[in-house]
Design an enzyme around this catalytic site. Sequence first.
Site: not given
Length: 321
Positions: A17-18, A59, A129, A198
């Site tokens: 999760g950003a 990431r 999500c 994101d």
Amino acid sequence: MSVPDAFDTLKTMRVHGAGRIARFAAQALRDYAKSVSAQSTKEYWDLVQAAGERIRSARPTAVSLPNAVNFVLYGGRTAFESGSPIEDIRQATVDSANEFMLQSLAAVKIIGEIGAKRVKNGDTIITHCNSEAAISIMKTAHDLGRGIKVICDETRPRFQGHKTAATLASYGIDTTLIIDSACRLFMDKADKVIVGCDAISANGALVNKIGTSAVAVLAHEARVNFMVAAETYKIDFKTLTGELIDIEERDSTEIASKEWMAQNPNVKFHNPAFDVTPPEFVDFYVTEKGLIPPGGILSMMKELYRYSEGAMSIGKAFFYQ
Ligand code: RUB
């Protein structure tokens, strides 16, 4: 936690999760900056920068990660370049990490408050999500007594939708979990879609978990409002100069077992973790600075750069690289 451990935690999505990724990165870099020893300011700063590089590479898609790292390093670099001693550079780095974490948490709360104003009594909301910013809106609306119902996509391949459903249900929200491919069937029953983010590109396009763009197209078709909960540090300044946002490709074992692969050696795999929703499918972003339509992202970038004093100065941080 060591820098390699922090890298591994992000890479294997033990933290995902950003927003959580961003705060975890800021904390890991802060702890490293706090404890590492060096003989000279140059050696100290090289070590901290290298740690930032390593964490940043865990990431590729969530721009919150490089923005958080850049924000933390920005504080330290200012002290380093002004010739301060190691202890002052250390303190400045720690201070900027703490500031980032505080502001990030505050943003989630403010987004909840602003976004909840757009939720009507009895709304049925579809979400995809697992986004703490999107959840913040739904929880705030629920706490205000709006009597909402939420339908959660399971979100293959890693099923983050299960986590969202469990969280919402634990708040007492009327929650239903569906498979991703049932989304069109349920879109008719929905009043709005609320998802997280994101990355946002300069043209207002949204990058979020794979499948988000399909949900957006379905919402568009059914004339259902599509809103995105996004802290402003999810804006990717690199897209201003035409750079495309990297889409993370994850291991194919997330979608098929090794055994199945061995039995079907001629099948190829492709497992992108995120997709791009064009701006025309996004109604508006809910940020901690207010509601922004996709066409307003460019002005927000200017504002973030211009008013880059103090908190959340990602404009400054971007140009730090
Ligand atoms: C999570 C995801 C979330 C955004 C926003 O993907 O796509 O919607 O990160 O989340 P992953 P938040 O599980 O691969 O990290 O609002 O919590 O920042």
